[in-house]
Design an enzyme around this catalytic site. Structure first.
Site, PDB file in Angstrom:
ATOM      1  N   CYS A 113       0.817  -1.233   0.000  1.00 42.59           N
ATOM      2  CA  CYS A 113       0.000   0.000   0.000  1.00 42.59           C
ATOM      3  C   CYS A 113       0.844   1.273   0.000  1.00 42.59           C
ATOM      4  O   CYS A 113       0.332   2.353  -0.287  1.00 42.59           O
ATOM      5  CB  CYS A 113      -0.936   0.010   1.198  1.00 42.59           C
ATOM      6  SG  CYS A 113      -2.031  -1.399   1.241  1.00 42.59           S
ATOM      7  N   HIS A 241      -3.069   7.196   2.960  1.00 45.18           N
ATOM      8  CA  HIS A 241      -3.543   5.933   2.401  1.00 45.18           C
ATOM      9  C   HIS A 241      -4.913   5.602   2.988  1.00 45.18           C
ATOM     10  O   HIS A 241      -5.113   5.670   4.202  1.00 45.18           O
ATOM     11  CB  HIS A 241      -2.531   4.826   2.710  1.00 45.18           C
ATOM     12  CG  HIS A 241      -3.053   3.450   2.437  1.00 45.18           C
ATOM     13  ND1 HIS A 241      -3.662   3.126   1.240  1.00 45.18           N
ATOM     14  CD2 HIS A 241      -3.085   2.325   3.203  1.00 45.18           C
ATOM     15  CE1 HIS A 241      -4.029   1.857   1.285  1.00 45.18           C
ATOM     16  NE2 HIS A 241      -3.708   1.352   2.459  1.00 45.18           N
ATOM     17  N   ASN A 271     -10.223  -0.017   0.277  1.00 52.33           N
ATOM     18  CA  ASN A 271      -8.757   0.059   0.297  1.00 52.33           C
ATOM     19  C   ASN A 271      -8.224  -0.463  -1.036  1.00 52.33           C
ATOM     20  O   ASN A 271      -8.291  -1.667  -1.302  1.00 52.33           O
ATOM     21  CB  ASN A 271      -8.243  -0.780   1.476  1.00 52.33           C
ATOM     22  CG  ASN A 271      -6.723  -0.790   1.574  1.00 52.33           C
ATOM     23  OD1 ASN A 271      -6.027  -0.387   0.651  1.00 52.33           O
ATOM     24  ND2 ASN A 271      -6.217  -1.272   2.689  1.00 52.33           N
TER      25      ASN A 271
HETATM   26  O1  UT7 Z   1      -3.801  -1.216   3.685  1.00 48.37           O
HETATM   27  C1  UT7 Z   1      -3.030  -1.987   4.575  1.00 48.37           C
HETATM   28  C2  UT7 Z   1      -3.180  -1.489   5.963  1.00 48.37           C
HETATM   29  N1  UT7 Z   1      -4.409  -2.040   6.525  1.00 48.37           N
HETATM   30  C3  UT7 Z   1      -4.970  -1.459   7.576  1.00 48.37           C
HETATM   31  O2  UT7 Z   1      -4.544  -0.423   8.013  1.00 48.37           O
HETATM   32  C4  UT7 Z   1      -6.155  -2.156   8.236  1.00 48.37           C
HETATM   33  C5  UT7 Z   1      -6.098  -1.941   9.729  1.00 48.37           C
HETATM   34  N2  UT7 Z   1      -7.136  -2.678  10.454  1.00 48.37           N
HETATM   35  C6  UT7 Z   1      -8.450  -2.339  10.401  1.00 48.37           C
HETATM   36  O3  UT7 Z   1      -8.825  -1.453   9.664  1.00 48.37           O
HETATM   37  C7  UT7 Z   1      -9.414  -3.048  11.318  1.00 48.37           C
HETATM   38  O4  UT7 Z   1      -8.686  -3.827  12.261  1.00 48.37           O
HETATM   39  C8  UT7 Z   1     -10.416  -3.966  10.571  1.00 48.37           C
HETATM   40  C9  UT7 Z   1     -11.419  -3.106   9.814  1.00 48.37           C
HETATM   41  C10 UT7 Z   1      -9.695  -4.881   9.627  1.00 48.37           C
HETATM   42  C11 UT7 Z   1     -11.215  -4.819  11.579  1.00 48.37           C
HETATM   43  O5  UT7 Z   1     -11.876  -3.977  12.514  1.00 48.37           O
HETATM   44  P1  UT7 Z   1     -11.757  -4.251  14.086  1.00 48.37           P
HETATM   45  O6  UT7 Z   1     -12.591  -3.248  14.748  1.00 48.37           O
HETATM   46  O7  UT7 Z   1     -10.296  -4.280  14.419  1.00 48.37           O
HETATM   47  O8  UT7 Z   1     -12.422  -5.670  14.243  1.00 48.37           O
HETATM   48  P2  UT7 Z   1     -11.805  -7.002  14.850  1.00 48.37           P
HETATM   49  O9  UT7 Z   1     -10.868  -7.643  13.884  1.00 48.37           O
HETATM   50  O10 UT7 Z   1     -11.310  -6.736  16.230  1.00 48.37           O
HETATM   51  O11 UT7 Z   1     -13.097  -7.907  14.975  1.00 48.37           O
HETATM   52  C12 UT7 Z   1     -14.153  -7.564  15.904  1.00 48.37           C
HETATM   53  C13 UT7 Z   1     -15.291  -8.544  15.699  1.00 48.37           C
HETATM   54  C14 UT7 Z   1     -14.870  -9.995  15.741  1.00 48.37           C
HETATM   55  O12 UT7 Z   1     -15.908 -10.740  16.349  1.00 48.37           O
HETATM   56  P3  UT7 Z   1     -15.804 -11.180  17.903  1.00 48.37           P
HETATM   57  O13 UT7 Z   1     -14.569 -12.018  17.984  1.00 48.37           O
HETATM   58  O14 UT7 Z   1     -15.697  -9.905  18.679  1.00 48.37           O
HETATM   59  O15 UT7 Z   1     -17.055 -11.921  18.125  1.00 48.37           O
HETATM   60  C15 UT7 Z   1     -14.809 -10.387  14.294  1.00 48.37           C
HETATM   61  O16 UT7 Z   1     -15.044 -11.772  14.083  1.00 48.37           O
HETATM   62  O17 UT7 Z   1     -15.895  -8.345  14.427  1.00 48.37           O
HETATM   63  C16 UT7 Z   1     -15.951  -9.581  13.726  1.00 48.37           C
HETATM   64  N3  UT7 Z   1     -15.801  -9.289  12.299  1.00 48.37           N
HETATM   65  C17 UT7 Z   1     -16.854  -9.024  11.514  1.00 48.37           C
HETATM   66  N4  UT7 Z   1     -18.166  -8.960  11.769  1.00 48.37           N
HETATM   67  C18 UT7 Z   1     -18.984  -8.650  10.752  1.00 48.37           C
HETATM   68  C19 UT7 Z   1     -14.673  -9.231  11.569  1.00 48.37           C
HETATM   69  N5  UT7 Z   1     -14.969  -8.917  10.298  1.00 48.37           N
HETATM   70  C20 UT7 Z   1     -16.320  -8.792  10.247  1.00 48.37           C
HETATM   71  C21 UT7 Z   1     -17.206  -8.464   9.228  1.00 48.37           C
HETATM   72  N6  UT7 Z   1     -18.528  -8.414   9.527  1.00 48.37           N
HETATM   73  N7  UT7 Z   1     -16.809  -8.199   7.966  1.00 48.37           N
END
Ligand code: UT7
Length: 315
Positions: A113, A241, A271
């Site tokens: 990225c 980004h 993204n």
């Molecule tokens: O371009 C390269 C650089 N990339 C980045 O900078 C990305 C950085 N990371 C992020 O933007 C975020 O971490 C994400 C958007 C990828 C994820 O958001 P989050 O708030 O960190 O969610 P999480 O991974 O902590 O997941 C929270 C919950 C989990 O469920 P439980 O374990 O709390 O029950 C996941 O299973 O959300 C669940 N989850 C979803 N639920 C519905 C994960 N993906 C989804 C989804 N829909 N698509």
């Protein structure tokens, strides 16, 4: 070293729009979850188009806006991790589709990225030794090809697209003063390649990458300001980004950047990896928000792990 300025930006995205509702029909997710956690409402995915079509479209638009012709280009670098073919590179294929002179230095570069910033710095260095003073810098990725549709934590994030800049190098212009860095890491953001038995699909430790991003952006921003001996107030516009709206909002709050001084289009494209920064720059130029003399502080971060920043001026 003589510096570069942007003469013109262009971008090209696939026609097919995939909304959050469309994705919710494929995996267990919802528009509410995706919008509130990421700011993404829709993204574009290639159906009829290929990587080279996007590159060609973006480059032609940038050349036109810059008022520069293909025969004036001395260097062409495409930042990408998902070109149509390994050989020829996307940049070599572009040499043919655009009709660039055969002595144009053309190659691809992979810094995920952050690729557009690595490419911008590389082109600035190369133009100092080139016989022609214009360069083409592209960021293009088709991450829909590297998406695991069984992984809802990543498949909602990525979109396809390309952005291109025509830059000019002139004696006496200041360097963009890029700050670039790498911390080799395979566990947080990974996509297997041809040396692996695993399918080439992106896997990411979202929360850990989030923490990396919120630390990397201020670090890059401060380094760029320091390198140019300026403060936030001297910057006309900020472009980061587009990985997650929450990451961007945190940075903007931290630096008290007013809304009219920063761009955001993650809602429309998701993204798009190396393409996200040049697509946004292109839209901002088209909207008249970036004009001659605008100084833009650009920061990228992503897989590698990689990060980078620069102060880029519009000619
Ligand atoms: O371009 C390269 C650089 N990339 C980045 O900078 C990305 C950085 N990371 C992020 O933007 C975020 O971490 C994400 C958007 C990828 C994820 O958001 P989050 O708030 O960190 O969610 P999480 O991974 O902590 O997941 C929270 C919950 C989990 O469920 P439980 O374990 O709390 O029950 C996941 O299973 O959300 C669940 N989850 C979803 N639920 C519905 C994960 N993906 C989804 C989804 N829909 N698509």
């Amino acid at each position: 070293m003589n510096g570069i300025k942007i003469k013109g930006m262009g971008h090209c995205v696939p026609a097919q729009v995939l909304t959050n509702e469309d994705i919710a029909q494929r995996v267990e997710t919802s528009d509410d979850w995706i919008t509130s956690r990421t700011g993404i409402r829709q993204r574009r995915h290639c159906a009829a188009e290929g990587h080279l079509d996007l590159c060609t479209g973006a480059a032609q638009a940038a050349l036109e806006r810059a008022g520069v012709t293909a025969d004036q280009i001395g260097v062409c670098v495409v930042a990408t991790l998902a070109a149509d073919t390994i050989v020829p590179s996307a940049a070599c294929a572009l040499q043919r589709t655009l009709g660039l002179p055969e002595d144009t230095v053309c190659f691809d570069l992979n810094a995920a990225c952050t690729g557009f910033l690595f490419a911008l710095h590389t082109v600035e260095c190369l133009l100092n030794a080139a016989s022609r003073s214009y360069g083409l810098v592209l960021g293009c990725d088709v991450l829909s090809r590297l998406t695991n549709w069984e992984d809802r934590s990543t498949c909602v994030l990525f979109g396809d697209g390309a952005g291109a800049a025509v830059v000019e190098c002139r004696t006496g212009w200041p360097s963009i003063g890029a700050v670039l860095g790498v911390h080799g890491n395979e566990s947080l953001l990974f996509c297997p390649g041809i040396g692996s038995d695993e399918p080439s699909c992106i896997a990411m430790e979202g929360q850990a990458v989030y923490k990396f991003a919120v630390a990397a952006i201020p670090w890059c921003l401060d380094q760029v300001l320091e390198k140019h001996h300026i403060t936030v107030d001297a910057v006309d516009f900020f472009v980061f980004h587009q990985a997650n709206a929450r990451i961007l909002d945190r940075v903007v709050r931290k630096y008290h950047i007013p809304p009219e001084k920063y761009g955001k289009n993650i809602d429309a494209y998701g993204n798009t990896s190396a393409a996200s920064i040049p697509i946004l720059l292109s839209e901002l130029q088209a909207q008249g928000k970036l004009t001659s003399g605008s100084r833009v502080l650009v920061v990228g971060f992503g897989g590698g792990l990689t990060w980078g920043g620069a102060l880029v001026e519009f000619a």
